[in-house]
Every structure is written in C-alpha cells, then in structure tokens.
Design a protein around this motif. Structure first.
Motif, PDB file in Angstrom:
ATOM      1  N   MET A 189      54.784 -45.997  51.650  1.00 38.36           N
ATOM      2  CA  MET A 189      53.363 -46.332  51.549  1.00 38.36           C
ATOM      3  C   MET A 189      53.180 -47.824  51.312  1.00 38.36           C
ATOM      4  SD  MET A 189      52.038 -43.093  49.238  1.00 38.36           S
ATOM      5  CE  MET A 189      50.266 -43.285  49.485  1.00 38.36           C
ATOM      6  N   LYS A 190      53.845 -48.353  50.313  1.00 34.16           N
ATOM      7  CA  LYS A 190      53.572 -49.726  49.877  1.00 34.16           C
ATOM      8  C   LYS A 190      53.956 -50.766  50.933  1.00 34.16           C
ATOM      9  CE  LYS A 190      54.137 -53.159  46.314  1.00 34.16           C
ATOM     10  NZ  LYS A 190      54.493 -53.555  44.977  1.00 34.16           N
ATOM     11  N   THR A 191      55.124 -50.629  51.518  1.00 34.09           N
ATOM     12  CA  THR A 191      55.523 -51.623  52.528  1.00 34.09           C
ATOM     13  C   THR A 191      55.657 -51.006  53.918  1.00 34.09           C
ATOM     14  OG1 THR A 191      57.833 -51.282  51.937  1.00 34.09           O
ATOM     15  CG2 THR A 191      56.733 -53.171  50.952  1.00 34.09           C
ATOM     16  N   GLY A 192      56.041 -49.729  53.985  1.00 34.76           N
ATOM     17  CA  GLY A 192      56.303 -49.124  55.288  1.00 34.76           C
ATOM     18  C   GLY A 192      55.073 -48.964  56.165  1.00 34.76           C
ATOM     19  N   ALA A 193      53.958 -48.585  55.541  1.00 35.71           N
ATOM     20  CA  ALA A 193      52.776 -48.197  56.330  1.00 35.71           C
ATOM     21  C   ALA A 193      52.262 -49.344  57.203  1.00 35.71           C
ATOM     22  CB  ALA A 193      51.678 -47.684  55.392  1.00 35.71           C
ATOM     23  N   LEU A 194      52.190 -50.561  56.662  1.00 35.21           N
ATOM     24  CA  LEU A 194      51.672 -51.692  57.449  1.00 35.21           C
ATOM     25  C   LEU A 194      52.642 -52.096  58.559  1.00 35.21           C
ATOM     26  CD1 LEU A 194      49.815 -54.411  55.364  1.00 35.21           C
ATOM     27  CD2 LEU A 194      48.939 -52.315  56.379  1.00 35.21           C
ATOM     28  N   ILE A 195      53.938 -51.989  58.282  1.00 33.51           N
ATOM     29  CA  ILE A 195      54.935 -52.350  59.300  1.00 33.51           C
ATOM     30  C   ILE A 195      54.910 -51.318  60.433  1.00 33.51           C
ATOM     31  CG2 ILE A 195      57.427 -52.599  59.706  1.00 33.51           C
ATOM     32  CD1 ILE A 195      57.607 -53.872  56.896  1.00 33.51           C
ATOM     33  N   ARG A 196      54.770 -50.064  60.060  1.00 34.10           N
ATOM     34  CA  ARG A 196      54.628 -49.012  61.065  1.00 34.10           C
ATOM     35  C   ARG A 196      53.373 -49.254  61.899  1.00 34.10           C
ATOM     36  NH1 ARG A 196      53.390 -43.105  58.845  1.00 34.10           N
ATOM     37  NH2 ARG A 196      51.289 -43.964  58.824  1.00 34.10           N
ATOM     38  N   PHE A 197      52.286 -49.593  61.214  1.00 37.10           N
ATOM     39  CA  PHE A 197      51.043 -49.891  61.946  1.00 37.10           C
ATOM     40  C   PHE A 197      51.255 -51.040  62.921  1.00 37.10           C
ATOM     41  CE2 PHE A 197      47.443 -52.744  62.497  1.00 37.10           C
ATOM     42  CZ  PHE A 197      46.546 -51.906  63.138  1.00 37.10           C
TER      43      PHE A 197
END
Lengths: 304, 304
Positions: A189-197
């Motif tokens: 959630m904290k770092t993965g979500a934006l990179i996935r986006f």
C-alpha cells in the motif's frame, strides 16, 4: 534485452529534466482558468516540495510504459507530473512532526522546516488536489474515457485503500510490529500502489488492451516489491551521507521489515527474484522493453 | 417564488439523510476494486470526520441545482457526497494544532482530539483523495465528459487557487490584517469557491447550456458571499452554545472581516443585497427555482 547502465541513466536523467520543466511551469505564478489567486507562500512551498532533486522514477515508469505501448509522450509526461505531485505530497505529510518528524529530505530541510507546519500541510493538500487538476485539464490530450480511468486508478492507489492507508498501517506498526503478511500489505500500500499505478497508467494512456494493462500492472507490482526490499536493505547497509536522510531508522523505531524478519541474505535473493519476475513479464515485448527491464535492475541496484 | 421555511427545512433534512446514507456506505468496511486493504483506524476516522451532523448545504446545492436543470438525482447525490468529503477534509485539517487549533467542532471533539494528529492528517488526505474516486467511479452514472469537467472544476475550487489557497491567506491574515480587497479574495477562495462549485456542478451534471452554467455559477458566488457575511456576523452576535464552536475568535485573533471593517449595519444590508441578487439570478426559472431561492434566504438567516 537490457539497455547499458550508462544509456539507461542518461535516459532517466533526460526524462527527469522534462518532468521538472513541466512541474516548474505548472507551479509558476501564472494562474489557470477559474483560479482566484495563487497565494505566493503556498505556491512557493509546493514548488519547493516538488522540485527537490528526486530521481522521478514514477514519472519515468509512466512515460516508458506508455511509449512501449504506443502512447503519446506529452500526455504521459503530464500524467507523470501529476503522479509526482502525489508522491511529493506524501513525502511532505510523512515528514511532519506528527508523523515521522524528519528535518531532512535528500539533504535539504523538509517543507515544515523550510516554511512552517501549517504551510507544509496546505502544500501537501494542494499538491494532492493539483494532481487531479493536471490529468483532467484540457492540456492533457487524452480521451475523456482515459482520463476518468486514470483518475480512478490514481485515487484508488493514493487513498484509504492504497498509499495513505499504508502510511496509517506504518504508524500503527511502531506500536505493534506486524507479522510478515502485515508487512507485505503495508508495503504494497505505502510504496507499491503508486509504482503499480505508474506502470498501469502507461497502458491506460496508450489505450492498450486489457492483457497489456494487466501485464504492465503485474510488472509494476514486482518493481514495487523490489523497490521496497532495496529500500529496507539500504536502511541497514547504507549510511546517512549516501542516502541524504537518516538511516537505521526502521530498526530504531522497531518497525518490522522483511529484512529484519528474514535476514539480509534472504532479502537479497528475494530482490533478485522480483527483478527476474519483472523482466520475464516483459518478454513478449522483446527489445522494445529494454528500458523498462533496465529500470527493474536500477531499482534493485540503487545506492540511494 | 419562495418555498415555506418549514417545507424548505424538511427538504434540506431529507437530502442530508440521503447524503449521509451514501457517505456511510462509501466509508463502510467493504473494499472497492483495486483497494488493497481499508485500515480500520483510518476508515473510522474518515467516517467520524464526515458523519458529523453537518447541514450538508453544499450537497444540497448540488442536488437542487441539478434537479432544476433536469439532471439525474443519483449522480447529483454522488457528486454531493464527493464535495462533502472535500469540505470535511478541510475542516479536519483546519482544526489541526498547526492551523486553527480547535478542540471542538459542532460540539464534538475534533478528529485530532478523538483520534490523534497523524490520523487526522491522513483522514483528511484520504477524504480529499476519495472525492475524486467517488466522481470517477462507475457507480456515478454520468458521461465521461461530464466527469472530467466536474473533476477539473472541483480540483480548481479546492486547491492552490481556491479553498486551500484561501486557508493559506487566512493564516497569513493573522500576521498582517488584509485590506478589504484582500478579505474578499481570501473569503471567495476559502469558503466561496466550494459553494460556487456546488451550484455549477448541478449544471454540469445536467449537461446544461453554457448560459445556465454561468447563471448557476453566478448564483453560487452570491450564496458564497452571503454565507461568509452571515458567518462573520454570527461570530460577533452569537454565542458558543448556539454555534457549537468557539465564537468571537476572528476578533481575538485579529483577523480582518468585512464586519470588523465596515460594521454590523453595513454587513446586514450587504447580506440582504446578496440574497436579492441571488434570487434575481433565478428569475428565468420561475417557481421551479423556489427551493434554491429559499436556500439563499436560509444561508443568510441561519443561526449557526
């Protein structure tokens, strides 16, 4: 299928300069339609928060993913700039006294130190808001359908069920160290979500097939996992000068990381595995995906 | 062309209940697609921040403006809920110790008192983010073109050039009392922009003509001016029990208001003038606009 490290870094730098030129223009004194005024202290704080010498990894992933699938570069740069606004807002708020209480970020005073706490809160709020403005604006030359899909995916990645929720879990982790499942959830959630986006956004900008969208999203997930593991490893193996911020903080705060739980050797092997998985996902695109593949290696090998 | 005050208040209450039912569902435990988890403390804080007994004036303006021009009520309720998320996030952040440092809001502990400061910051961030999620989501049955226009107008109203910028000016006003022009700019940003958006949003939801959009927007501007003048008047004429928050604060903080600058009598006359202007703008719609006209009176006459 890899680009040479030197060629890769040159490309990353060129993209960072393009993103910074765009962010600088977006945060200049010139008002947009329907704005009533741009209060100078708030505009300056937003500018300071965003033009902070970052590597611009997330916008780079947006642009390279879009280019891979035939998307328009100008639109990708604007979505990348929007994403960078969200990333930078999260840094400003995370650094606040009530959160991680950091005085330094990349070797420079954090926003609440350089300005004040109230201005830092408002600068973060305004950057978050501006991200959606940038994507929705007429200057972003994309079909409305793509804009809506991008805005929805970005909001889901950044909010309660994504980055902001991850920060809430991170704060809770200082009280109760989470188990392995909890750590993985927190980090995704904290770092993965934006990179996935970032990677999925490239597919949305290109109007790519569902298959391509899923593949880029899976690639983004692997890059996110690699990014976080590399970060946790650097926290125990690097020093403050190289990092431009305090290190060893995870341990001193009792925060659980996979490195603390499973050890450095396991983490380094797992990191290699994520990079391998990420590059495998790019196999169908052949040499066209060389830069994205190099990004996976870069994320794993970075020293700060 | 006025609805009776009792009929108006019943309509306002019914709409508030509908908005609250929707907000309650949007902030329930159930995850949306692509959310990784809904951390319970953050979700609970967002819920607390939003379901706070407000009058839901902004969503009411969205719904009534949309209905006047033939817009879909379900879509208007969702846009209204999104707008209320933005309004409530701004209250949570404005109440923080680094900002206005308020312990009470509508007679209840503010979010950073009921939870903690870090959670209040994140709850605000997440509500702001969620607003754009709600509009962009599939459940909002509007053409993509309307969604993009709504998102752009909302972001412009809420960000650097709107509400957040207004709060920055408000903080600066504690140091240097602004002149009349400065006060009007500050207020049109801090409170006016979202109210103007509420009315303009109705026209966007209805896919109305540019003329109707401009007319509703002008109406919203007048309502915003009336709202702020009424607020400033209440700050000097009401007491804390009626308001559910501390009063006399503008003066004790040395904040400039038009009431302080021009006196109560002038302000009351100006308030009447704004209401008159607002109802005049509705003249072309005849009796169909009775509820919106009653809203203008309600805003001016409210006691808290």
């Amino acid at each position: 299928m890899n680009a040479s490290p030197a060629a890769f870094e040159a490309r990353l730098k060129t993209n960072a300069r393009e993103i910074e030129t765009l962010l600088d223009a977006l945060l200049s004194k010139g008002m947009r339609e329907d704005e009533i005024a741009r209060p100078e202290i708030l505009r300056t704080a937003m500018h300071y928060a965003v033009l902070n010498g970052g590597k611009r990894l997330r916008p780079f992933l947006v642009v390279e993913s879009a280019l891979l699938l035939g998307g328009d570069k100008g639109a990708a740069l604007r979505v990348g700039a929007a994403l960078e606004c969200i990333h930078c807002y999260s840094l400003v708020h995370d650094d606040l006294p009530a959160m991680d209480d950091d005085d330094l970020r990349r070797g420079k005073p954090t926003v609440h130190i350089a300005f004040d706490e109230a201005t830092a809160i408002l600068a973060g709020d305004s950057l978050l808001t501006y991200a959606f403005d940038i994507i929705a604006a007429d200057e972003t030359k994309l079909p409305d359908q793509s804009k809506v899909a991008l805005i929805l995916a970005l909001a889901r990645s950044a909010g309660l069920g994504g980055m902001a929720g991850g920060q809430a879990l991170d704060l809770a982790a200082e009280e109760n160290t989470p188990d392995e499942y909890g750590i993985v959830t927190l980090q995704s959630m904290k770092t993965g979500a934006l990179i996935r986006f970032a990677c999925e956004a490239g597919a949305l900008i290109a109007g790519a097939s569902t298959d391509d969208r899923k593949r880029l999203r899976a690639f983004g997930e692997k890059i996110g996992l690699a990014f976080q593991l590399a970060d946790d490893l650097l926290d125990v193996t690097s020093d403050a000068t190289t990092m431009g911020k305090a290190t060893g903080k995870d341990i001193s705060r009792g925060k659980g990381t996979l490195v603390a739980l499973r050890g450095i050797e396991w983490a380094e092997a797992e990191l290699r595995r994520h990079v391998e998985d990420a590059t495998q996902l790019l196999a169908p695109y052949g040499d066209a995906a060389a830069t994205l593949a190099a990004t996976a290696h870069f994320v794993a090998d970075r020293k700060n």
